[in-house]
Every structure is written in structure tokens, then in C-alpha cells.
Design a protein around this motif. Structure first.
Motif, PDB file in Angstrom:
ATOM      1  N   TRP A 446       0.832  -1.207   0.000  1.00 46.08           N
ATOM      2  CA  TRP A 446       0.000   0.000   0.000  1.00 46.08           C
ATOM      3  C   TRP A 446       0.864   1.253   0.000  1.00 46.08           C
ATOM      4  O   TRP A 446       0.526   2.242  -0.640  1.00 46.08           O
ATOM      5  CB  TRP A 446      -0.930  -0.003   1.221  1.00 46.08           C
ATOM      6  N   THR A 459      -6.187   6.314   1.491  1.00 48.41           N
ATOM      7  CA  THR A 459      -5.765   4.915   1.441  1.00 48.41           C
ATOM      8  C   THR A 459      -5.725   4.314   2.839  1.00 48.41           C
ATOM      9  O   THR A 459      -6.194   3.197   3.068  1.00 48.41           O
ATOM     10  CB  THR A 459      -4.391   4.778   0.777  1.00 48.41           C
ATOM     11  N   LYS A 463      -8.121   1.223   3.891  1.00 51.22           N
ATOM     12  CA  LYS A 463      -7.453  -0.050   4.147  1.00 51.22           C
ATOM     13  C   LYS A 463      -7.462  -0.444   5.622  1.00 51.22           C
ATOM     14  O   LYS A 463      -7.034  -1.556   5.960  1.00 51.22           O
ATOM     15  CB  LYS A 463      -5.999   0.019   3.667  1.00 51.22           C
ATOM     16  N   GLU A 466      -9.452  -3.694   6.403  1.00 51.76           N
ATOM     17  CA  GLU A 466      -8.787  -4.835   5.774  1.00 51.76           C
ATOM     18  C   GLU A 466      -7.499  -5.171   6.515  1.00 51.76           C
ATOM     19  O   GLU A 466      -7.187  -6.342   6.750  1.00 51.76           O
ATOM     20  CB  GLU A 466      -8.480  -4.509   4.316  1.00 51.76           C
TER      21      GLU A 466
END
Length: 486
Positions: A446, A459, A463, A466
Motif C-alpha cells: 500500500w 488509502t 485499508k 482490511e
């Protein structure tokens, strides 16, 4: 310093495995002449870790290792640190050969290895699952390491009969891998993976002269002024658009930088940061890609890599060839890439990846080195023997091979100058492990994306779920088994 530590170790008797040199059992006369460890002291009264270890007879115990290839540069692919079976006249492999011979003789043991990193995880898994004890130890890719930890196939090394405070068990890896007093693998001087995996820059001293660049990376580093902005200015001055088409093309024009970017992690590590940080209070990992400092680091990396005279698209032979042709100022690769560099006639040198601020203690990023782990099904007697042999192999290397590796193999054959040798020796003691890579958390992927897009906060936010549910939670189960059982 090593001599002082050894003297302290011998005098204080830190472990029952160590005795004074006068108690060390003498090896066979045939091997004694090739084994520096048999000289229990030098003229200064130095005592080494290996020579201070008490010999014992293991009655032919076979220490079985599932493991990978040896030194990328100094051993042919497919030849391991353990399996060298004859004297060749080359100092480094001959020293490794002597290590295996002498440790085997000192303990009445056999040391065998299954070559190749591919499939090591499955070999250990099958051995433990079937109860066949085909392998006692392995060194493997970190992806295999994650599978082995999560499956319960590795021994908790905090309960294993080795002294983790000894200098040949890498303290930095110990700190990175240790969670809740559980440690399933680490790096030691059994192998050189945690040295050769260091991300470094090779720079072309001929280009510095040809382009009248007065700044020298080594001097800047020693003065605390080696930063990414300084490196960027040097790459701009070195670059030449030879065909005047407004573009910089590798192997056609002179470019400032080319090679491996390692997902932009080396600059992060050199700046004292990491994409993932351990939260001791919450007992979890935090994603660290959107802090103010990380955003600043990412922006400077992006500025460097998007400069038209720098090339981040060629990571293999193309970049290496251009560097050999004096058409790249800085070439990025691992410390173990000496194999490909040895034939270069150009005067190149080695320097660390820089951080973004001056006067920062730079740490060298390690890219996917192969850790060492022990199979979880060893009984007490087997564990004692394996622990002793692990320590003996590591101690022998620390006492008799490591400096030879730097002085003969690195300095004489690759680094070409004492300044680069100084950098290499610094790397040996100033390494940093990518926490995300070590625990297979995915954050460095990432980070690679946000550096290129600039979408740090969005981001990180998208994220977060997750990261916690699919990356962190499974990774922590082996370290907190009681909570997982609930």
C-alpha cells in the motif's frame, strides 16, 4: 569490542555451555591446522565464543537443516553455507568448509542440509505433521515463515536452549519478531542472508569526476548531510540528454538513478520510520502510512523518482549494464549483488540509501532475508543438541569468518576502497527490518501505491478494516493463543 565481549563472556561464565579455553577439547590433528578456533588464545589473550564452548560427543547425531542457497556473490547458486565439501583455495568458502568440519568434529555430529529455498516451508510442515522429524531447523522465505508460524510448526525460541543475548543472534530481528514473549524465527550468523539482503546504492566515481560533481556521498554521510534532496541534486547534475530529445532513456542517455526501489522502503527506514508500528498498549499493529512525517517522506520520494533524469522502471540487467557503461550515477541493488558487479572495471563505490533529514542515524533496510526457525516437535534432548550446534555454527562464523568476509571477500573483490568497506561494516551493525514484510501484513504494498498517487489519508482510511481483520488478526493468533482460543 568483540575481544572485550569475549573476555567478559569467558570470565563470567554466562552459560553452562561455555568453559575456559583450557578446558576446550582438542580436535583431530588433521583438522587442527585448518581451524583457527583451536588456538585458544592469541598474543593478547583473546578468547573467542566458539573456542570457549565445551566440546561434547553427540554420538553421530545428524543435524538436519532445510535451507537455502549460500552467498549470492561468493558461492555458486545451489552451493550452500553448509554443503561445501572440499578446500578450493578461495578464502571465504574454505572458511565455511572448515566451520562445518570442525563443528562436526567438536561435537561428534553430522550436519546435513536440503538445498534450495523453494519449498522449505512445506518440508518442515510435512516433517512436523507426520512426526518424522526429517528436519530440525530451516531457513526460508518470509512468506514460508508466516505459514509455519500460523500453523504452529515452529519452536518458540524464547523457550529454546540458546542464549539470545549473544552477539551472533541478531538483536534487531529479535526485536522485530518478538511479540508477547514469543519468538518463532530470527537471523543469526549461521547464514549471511541478513547482511546480503541490505538495500544499498552503488555509485559511479568516474561519473562524479566526469561531471565535475564535488560532493562525495561518503563524505556527506560522515558529515550527517547525506539526504534524499542532496542525492537528487547530484543526479540532476550527472544526467545528460545525449540525443537532445528532451527525454532521458536508460542506456542511451546518462541518467542519475536506476535500479530497485524496494517499494520505496529504504528511505523510510533510513529516516527512522516504518510502514507498520507495534502498539504495545493495544497489543496490535498500527498502519503507519498517513502520519505527517510519513507524508513528508513520501512526497520527497515521489519528487525524486518522478524527476525526468531518474529511472525507476528498470530493475534488472538493463540498469546494471547502464551502470557498467558509466551511464548511471546511482544504481540500487542489494549488498549481495556483488556477483553481478565483480566484472565491472569502472570505479564504483557503495553508500547507504539516504533519509530525508540531516544528522539522522541511517539504518539499512533489509529486503526479504531468509530467517532461521526450529521445528516445533523437538524433544528436550534434541533441542539441547540443536541449540548447541546452532550456537557453535554461529559463534564460529562470528569469531573467524565475518571479518574475513568483509576484509577479503567484500573489500578486496567488490568495494574497491576503504570508504566503501567502512559503509559495509556499518551496515553489519545498523540494519532495519520491514515489520510489514516480517509479519506478512501487506502494508509495504500500500505504501508503494500511496507514494505514487499521493492518496495517503484516503488509502489509510480505506485499508484500515482490511488491515486489522485480514492482515493483523491472523498474524497475531500464534502470539496470543489464549485470546484466540476464547
Amino acid at each position: 569490542m568483540k575481544k572485550l565481549l569475549a573476555l567478559i563472556l569467558a570470565s563470567l561464565m554466562l552459560s553452562s555451555a561455555f568453559v575456559s579455553c583450557s578446558d576446550t577439547t582438542k580436535e583431530s590433528e588433521n583438522e587442527e591446522s585448518k581451524n583457527p578456533s583451536e588456538s585458544t588464545s592469541d598474543s593478547e589473550g583473546d578468547v573467542g565464543y566458539y573456542s570457549a564452548m565445551k566440546a561434547e560427543n553427540m554420538n553421530g547425531f545428524e543435524f538436519r537443516i532445510a535451507g537455502g542457497f549460500g552467498s549470492h556473490e561468493y558461492l555458486d547458486h545451489g552451493v550452500d553455507y553448509i554443503t561445501i565439501d572440499e578446500i578450493s583455495g578461495d578464502d571465504f568458502p574454505d572458511a565455511l568448509y572448515s566451520r562445518t568440519v570442525n563443528v562436526s568434529a567438536k561435537y561428534g555430529a553430522k550436519i546435513n542440509i536440503q538445498n534450495g529455498l523453494d519449498g522449505v516451508g512445506e518440508l518442515i510442515k510435512r516433517s512436523v505433521t507426520a512426526g518424522t522429524k526429517d528436519y530440525h531447523m530451516g531457513y526460508y522465505y518470509l512468506t514460508d515463515g508466516s505459514m509455519l508460524v500460523n500453523g504452529g510448526y515452529l519452536y518458540n525460541l524464547t523457550d529454546f536452549p540458546i542464549d539470545l543475548s549473544l552477539p551472533f543472534y541478531d538483536e534487531c530481528s529479535y526485536e522485530t519478531f518478538l511479540i508477547n514473549n514469543r519468538l518463532y524465527h530470527l537471523y543469526s550468523n549461521i547464514t549471511f542472508s541478513h547482511y546480503e539482503a541490505a538495500s544499498v546504492l552503488y555509485y559511479n566515481k568516474q561519473l562524479l569526476e566526469d561531471r565535475n560533481i564535488k560532493n562525495d556521498p561518503y563524505s556527506l554521510w560522515k558529515e550527517g548531510k547525506w539526504t534524499l534532496d542532496t542525492m537528487l541534486a547530484m543526479t540532476e547534475k550527472a544526467a545528460v540528454d545525449k540525443d537532445n530529445n528532451g527525454k532521458f532513456t536508460l542506456n542511451r542517455d546518462i541518467v542519475g538513478f536506476s535500479g530497485l526501489t524496494y517499494r520505496h522502503i529504504p528511505v523510510v527506514m533510513a529516516s527512522g520510520e516504518d510502514t507498520v508500528k507495534w502498539n504495545e498498549e493495544e497489543k496490535t499493529f498500527d498502519l503507519n502510512i498517513a502520519s505527517e512525517n510519513m507524508i513528508s517522506i513520501g512526497q520527497q520520494i515521489n519528487k525524486f523518482l518522478t524527476s525526468p533524469w531518474n529511472d525507476d522502471s528498470n530493475t534488472g540487467k538493463t540498469a546494471q549494464t547502464a551502470f557498467a557503461r558509466n551511464m548511471v550515477l546511482f544504481y540500487s541493488n542489494s549488498l549481495g549483488s556483488f556477483r553481478e558487479m565483480r566484472s565491472n572495471d569502472d570505479p564504483y563505490a557503495i553508500i547507504l540509501w539516504p533519509g530525508v533529514e540531516e544528522n539522522t542515524e541511517i539504518l539499512a533496510h533489509l529486503r526479504n532475508p531468509a530467517p532461521v526457525g526450529v521445528a516445533s516437535d523437538l524433544d528436550k534432548e534434541e533441542a539441547e543438541k540443536v541449540g548447541t550446534l546452532m550456537t557453535a555454527l554461529s559463534a564460529y562464523c562470528y569469531d573467524y569468518i565475518l571479518e574475513e568476509y568483509v576484509s577479503l571477500a567484500v573489500v578486496a573483490r567488490s568495494s574497491r576502497d576503504e570508504n566503501s568497506a567502512d559503509v559495509v561494516r556499518y551496515v553489519l551493525d545498523h540494519r532495519a527490518y520491514d515489520t510489514s514484510e516480517c509479519h506478512q501484513l501487506g502494508a509495504h504494498h500500500w505504501w508503494n501505491g500511496v507514494v505514487e498517487t499521493g492518496e495517503y489519508a484516503s488509502t489509510a482510511k480505506s485499508k484500515k478494516g482490511e488491515f486489522i481483520n485480514y492482515c493483523v488478526a491472523p498474524a497475531l493468533v500464534p502470539y496470543f493463543p489464549e485470546e484466540a482460543a476464547e
